[in-house]
Design a protein around this motif. Structure first.
Motif, PDB file in Angstrom:
ATOM      1  N   VAL A  57      36.785  29.752  41.255  1.00  0.00           N
ATOM      2  CA  VAL A  57      36.910  31.249  41.861  1.00  0.00           C
ATOM      3  C   VAL A  57      38.291  31.597  42.108  1.00  0.00           C
ATOM      4  CG1 VAL A  57      36.291  32.390  44.156  1.00  0.00           C
ATOM      5  CG2 VAL A  57      34.665  30.584  43.109  1.00  0.00           C
ATOM      6  N   VAL A  58      38.585  32.850  41.514  1.00  0.00           N
ATOM      7  CA  VAL A  58      40.058  33.452  41.627  1.00  0.00           C
ATOM      8  C   VAL A  58      39.939  34.597  42.736  1.00  0.00           C
ATOM      9  CG1 VAL A  58      41.835  34.401  40.272  1.00  0.00           C
ATOM     10  CG2 VAL A  58      40.559  32.581  39.404  1.00  0.00           C
ATOM     11  N   ASP A  59      40.740  34.487  43.814  1.00  0.00           N
ATOM     12  CA  ASP A  59      40.632  35.437  44.605  1.00  0.00           C
ATOM     13  C   ASP A  59      41.699  36.305  44.490  1.00  0.00           C
ATOM     14  OD1 ASP A  59      40.943  37.193  46.839  1.00  0.00           O
ATOM     15  OD2 ASP A  59      41.396  35.390  48.393  1.00  0.00           O
ATOM     16  N   CYS A  60      41.329  37.551  43.804  1.00  0.00           N
ATOM     17  CA  CYS A  60      42.419  38.546  43.424  1.00  0.00           C
ATOM     18  C   CYS A  60      42.651  39.512  44.358  1.00  0.00           C
ATOM     19  CB  CYS A  60      41.862  39.124  42.096  1.00  0.00           C
ATOM     20  SG  CYS A  60      41.259  38.114  40.884  1.00  0.00           S
ATOM     21  N   SER A  61      42.509  39.162  45.536  1.00  0.00           N
ATOM     22  CA  SER A  61      42.801  40.359  46.715  1.00  0.00           C
ATOM     23  C   SER A  61      44.214  40.610  46.775  1.00  0.00           C
ATOM     24  CB  SER A  61      41.922  39.956  47.997  1.00  0.00           C
ATOM     25  OG  SER A  61      42.649  38.727  48.367  1.00  0.00           O
ATOM     26  N   GLY A  70      48.641  37.038  31.713  1.00  0.00           N
ATOM     27  CA  GLY A  70      47.639  36.519  32.716  1.00  0.00           C
ATOM     28  C   GLY A  70      46.125  36.534  32.266  1.00  0.00           C
ATOM     29  N   LEU A  71      45.887  37.782  31.931  1.00  0.00           N
ATOM     30  CA  LEU A  71      44.574  37.739  31.262  1.00  0.00           C
ATOM     31  C   LEU A  71      44.070  36.658  30.331  1.00  0.00           C
ATOM     32  CD1 LEU A  71      41.924  39.388  31.376  1.00  0.00           C
ATOM     33  CD2 LEU A  71      42.692  40.673  29.283  1.00  0.00           C
ATOM     34  N   PRO A  95      42.268  47.559  42.198  1.00  0.00           N
ATOM     35  CA  PRO A  95      42.056  48.684  41.112  1.00  0.00           C
ATOM     36  C   PRO A  95      43.091  48.340  39.907  1.00  0.00           C
ATOM     37  CG  PRO A  95      41.936  49.815  43.180  1.00  0.00           C
ATOM     38  CD  PRO A  95      42.439  48.534  43.725  1.00  0.00           C
ATOM     39  N   VAL A  96      44.373  48.223  40.278  1.00  0.00           N
ATOM     40  CA  VAL A  96      45.073  48.056  39.195  1.00  0.00           C
ATOM     41  C   VAL A  96      44.935  46.908  38.315  1.00  0.00           C
ATOM     42  CG1 VAL A  96      47.032  46.939  40.225  1.00  0.00           C
ATOM     43  CG2 VAL A  96      47.635  48.183  38.437  1.00  0.00           C
ATOM     44  N   VAL A  97      44.376  46.025  38.718  1.00  0.00           N
ATOM     45  CA  VAL A  97      44.223  44.702  38.020  1.00  0.00           C
ATOM     46  C   VAL A  97      42.583  44.733  37.394  1.00  0.00           C
ATOM     47  CG1 VAL A  97      43.495  42.202  38.291  1.00  0.00           C
ATOM     48  CG2 VAL A  97      45.341  42.960  39.516  1.00  0.00           C
ATOM     49  N   ALA A  98      41.765  45.334  38.405  1.00  0.00           N
ATOM     50  CA  ALA A  98      40.583  45.633  37.493  1.00  0.00           C
ATOM     51  C   ALA A  98      40.413  46.523  36.298  1.00  0.00           C
ATOM     52  CB  ALA A  98      39.553  46.456  38.818  1.00  0.00           C
ATOM     53  N   ARG A  99      41.538  47.565  36.288  1.00  0.00           N
ATOM     54  CA  ARG A  99      41.554  48.397  35.142  1.00  0.00           C
ATOM     55  C   ARG A  99      41.860  47.636  34.013  1.00  0.00           C
ATOM     56  NH1 ARG A  99      40.230  52.548  32.508  1.00  0.00           N
ATOM     57  NH2 ARG A  99      41.631  53.891  31.537  1.00  0.00           N
TER      58      ARG A  99
END
Length: 122
Positions: A57-61, A70-71, A95-99
């Motif tokens: 589980v990667v917590d990206c918060s 990184g991807l 949002p910037v990472v989700a994009r």
């Protein structure tokens, strides 16, 4: 000279917390995940996989930025853990990472959760 730009060569721009929560290994990167800092996440992910953990589980918060390197770290971990019958779960993406995941289509190959708590409940 660090001008506070994204992708700075300073390794201190990413910190990764790691802990166990039930059957999951949780990784909490904080800062910028890029070419210069990717090993700081790759190494603990690979160690967990080597130890037989199959639920990552990667917590990206607190992840502020993620580039293609990184991807690729996350995609590589996904391939290895799925070969063992497991999976990589991403939680609380900014949002910037989700994009980045949306643009590349990578969101389709990960299980994405709105919060860390939701990822750990599943």
């Amino acid at each position: 000279m660090d001008r506070g730009t994204v992708g700075s060569a300073h390794r201190g721009r990413l910190q990764v917390g790691v802990w166990s929560e039930g059957a999951s290994a949780v990784f909490a990167p904080a800062g910028e995940l890029d070419h210069h800092t990717a090993d700081l996440l790759r190494e603990p992910l690979e160690q967990a996989i080597a130890e037989g953990v199959t639920r990552l589980v990667v917590d990206c918060s607190r992840l502020e930025f993620c580039d293609s390197t990184g991807l690729n770290v996350l995609l590589g971990a996904r391939l290895k853990v799925e070969a063992e019958g497991g999976g990589v779960h991403l939680a609380a993406m900014q949002p910037v990472v989700a994009r980045v995941f949306e643009i590349t289509g990578a969101e389709a190959v990960f299980t994405v959760h709105p919060t860390l708590e939701a990822a750990l409940r599943e």
